[in-house]
Write a protein that holds these residues in place. Structure first.
Motif, PDB file in Angstrom:
ATOM      1  N   UNK A  41      -8.368   1.727  54.953  1.00 24.96           N
ATOM      2  CA  UNK A  41      -7.821   1.117  56.149  1.00 24.96           C
ATOM      3  C   UNK A  41      -7.318  -0.298  55.980  1.00 24.96           C
ATOM      4  N   UNK A  42      -7.340  -0.792  54.747  1.00 25.99           N
ATOM      5  CA  UNK A  42      -6.895  -2.170  54.504  1.00 25.99           C
ATOM      6  C   UNK A  42      -5.730  -2.190  53.517  1.00 25.99           C
ATOM      7  N   UNK A  43      -5.048  -3.322  53.490  1.00 25.77           N
ATOM      8  CA  UNK A  43      -3.954  -3.485  52.544  1.00 25.77           C
ATOM      9  C   UNK A  43      -4.503  -3.783  51.150  1.00 25.77           C
ATOM     10  N   UNK A  44      -3.681  -3.489  50.167  1.00 31.44           N
ATOM     11  CA  UNK A  44      -4.047  -3.814  48.794  1.00 31.44           C
ATOM     12  C   UNK A  44      -4.091  -5.335  48.638  1.00 31.44           C
ATOM     13  N   UNK A  45      -5.159  -5.836  48.027  1.00 33.97           N
ATOM     14  CA  UNK A  45      -5.322  -7.281  47.914  1.00 33.97           C
ATOM     15  C   UNK A  45      -5.532  -7.704  46.472  1.00 33.97           C
ATOM     16  N   UNK A  46      -5.117  -8.918  46.206  1.00 35.34           N
ATOM     17  CA  UNK A  46      -5.260  -9.508  44.878  1.00 35.34           C
ATOM     18  C   UNK A  46      -6.724  -9.768  44.563  1.00 35.34           C
ATOM     19  N   UNK A  47      -7.110  -9.480  43.314  1.00 33.93           N
ATOM     20  CA  UNK A  47      -8.468  -9.746  42.847  1.00 33.93           C
ATOM     21  C   UNK A  47      -8.460 -10.800  41.742  1.00 33.93           C
ATOM     22  N   UNK A  48      -7.703 -10.535  40.677  1.00 34.69           N
ATOM     23  CA  UNK A  48      -7.688 -11.447  39.534  1.00 34.69           C
ATOM     24  C   UNK A  48      -6.445 -11.184  38.694  1.00 34.69           C
ATOM     25  N   UNK A  49      -6.046 -12.190  37.920  1.00 39.10           N
ATOM     26  CA  UNK A  49      -4.891 -12.046  37.046  1.00 39.10           C
ATOM     27  C   UNK A  49      -5.068 -12.901  35.801  1.00 39.10           C
ATOM     28  N   UNK A  50      -4.353 -12.527  34.766  1.00 34.40           N
ATOM     29  CA  UNK A  50      -4.425 -13.263  33.507  1.00 34.40           C
ATOM     30  C   UNK A  50      -3.028 -13.339  32.904  1.00 34.40           C
ATOM     31  N   UNK A  51      -2.683 -14.510  32.404  1.00 40.92           N
ATOM     32  CA  UNK A  51      -1.374 -14.704  31.803  1.00 40.92           C
ATOM     33  C   UNK A  51      -1.285 -13.954  30.493  1.00 40.92           C
ATOM     34  N   UNK A  52      -0.058 -13.760  30.022  1.00 42.45           N
ATOM     35  CA  UNK A  52       0.185 -12.870  28.889  1.00 42.45           C
ATOM     36  C   UNK A  52      -0.566 -13.264  27.638  1.00 42.45           C
ATOM     37  N   UNK A  53      -0.649 -14.515  27.357  1.00 44.26           N
ATOM     38  CA  UNK A  53      -1.336 -14.922  26.129  1.00 44.26           C
ATOM     39  C   UNK A  53      -2.738 -15.458  26.388  1.00 44.26           C
ATOM     40  N   UNK A  54      -3.165 -15.473  27.656  1.00 46.60           N
ATOM     41  CA  UNK A  54      -4.469 -16.005  27.988  1.00 46.60           C
ATOM     42  C   UNK A  54      -4.576 -17.461  27.565  1.00 46.60           C
ATOM     43  N   UNK A  55      -5.609 -18.218  27.820  1.00 44.30           N
ATOM     44  CA  UNK A  55      -6.718 -17.761  28.652  1.00 44.30           C
ATOM     45  C   UNK A  55      -6.567 -18.101  30.132  1.00 44.30           C
ATOM     46  N   UNK A  56      -5.376 -18.463  30.565  1.00 44.39           N
ATOM     47  CA  UNK A  56      -5.210 -18.844  31.962  1.00 44.39           C
ATOM     48  C   UNK A  56      -5.477 -17.653  32.878  1.00 44.39           C
ATOM     49  N   UNK A  57      -6.417 -17.842  33.794  1.00 41.75           N
ATOM     50  CA  UNK A  57      -6.806 -16.784  34.717  1.00 41.75           C
ATOM     51  C   UNK A  57      -6.782 -17.283  36.151  1.00 41.75           C
ATOM     52  N   UNK A  58      -6.706 -16.338  37.069  1.00 41.63           N
ATOM     53  CA  UNK A  58      -6.659 -16.640  38.497  1.00 41.63           C
ATOM     54  C   UNK A  58      -7.567 -15.633  39.208  1.00 41.63           C
ATOM     55  N   UNK A  59      -8.231 -16.118  40.250  1.00 39.48           N
ATOM     56  CA  UNK A  59      -9.141 -15.252  41.003  1.00 39.48           C
ATOM     57  C   UNK A  59      -8.964 -15.445  42.499  1.00 39.48           C
ATOM     58  N   UNK A  60      -9.168 -14.369  43.231  1.00 38.32           N
ATOM     59  CA  UNK A  60      -9.283 -14.491  44.674  1.00 38.32           C
ATOM     60  C   UNK A  60     -10.570 -15.256  44.980  1.00 38.32           C
ATOM     61  N   UNK A  61     -10.543 -16.032  46.038  1.00 40.91           N
ATOM     62  CA  UNK A  61     -11.729 -16.816  46.395  1.00 40.91           C
ATOM     63  C   UNK A  61     -12.960 -15.934  46.575  1.00 40.91           C
TER      64      UNK A  61
END
Length: 123
Positions: A41-61
């Motif tokens: 019942x909910x929309x698809x939401x962002x969880x985490x991502x990583x750049x192509x060569x790493x180690x830069x990462x991103x997270x949902x709060x």
């Protein structure tokens, strides 16, 4: 690029799971990659991502300090380590990839998607 997510299952609250996303068709070492989830019942939401060569990462709060995204370019595989799971983490988890650059937190930032793997956390 074909993506195959796996590793989901049923776990009790406080438990851990490790999701994997195996890529085939071509190497994804030059692709940014991410995880999204969609609860009923909910929309698809962002969880985490990583750049192509790493180690830069991103997270949902909502998952910072709880989930860890990583990749093994030699194995053409993306991972999501999920700890201290809560019932609200219950969802279908999708992996995604894209060869471009820019934002990583929107579904339309990605060109390729896996089929999803169900994660169910019981209380």
């Amino acid at each position: 690029v074909q993506l195959q997510a796996s590793g989901g299952g049923l776990v009790q609250a406080g438990g851990s799971l490790r999701l994997s996303c195996a890529a085939s068709g071509r190497t994804v070492s030059g692709y940014d990659m991410g995880w999204f989830r969609q609860a009923p019942g909910k929309e698809r939401e962002f969880v985490a991502a990583i750049r192509r060569y790493g180690p830069t990462t991103y997270y949902a709060d909502s998952v910072k300090g709880q989930f860890t995204i990583s990749r093994d370019n030699a194995k053409n595989t993306l991972y999501l380590q999920m700890n201290s799971l809560k019932p609200e983490d219950t969802a279908v988890y999708y992996c995604a990839a894209r060869p471009g650059s820019g934002s990583l937190v929107h579904t339309n930032d990605y060109d390729y998607w896996g089929q999803g793997t169900q994660v169910t956390v019981s209380s």
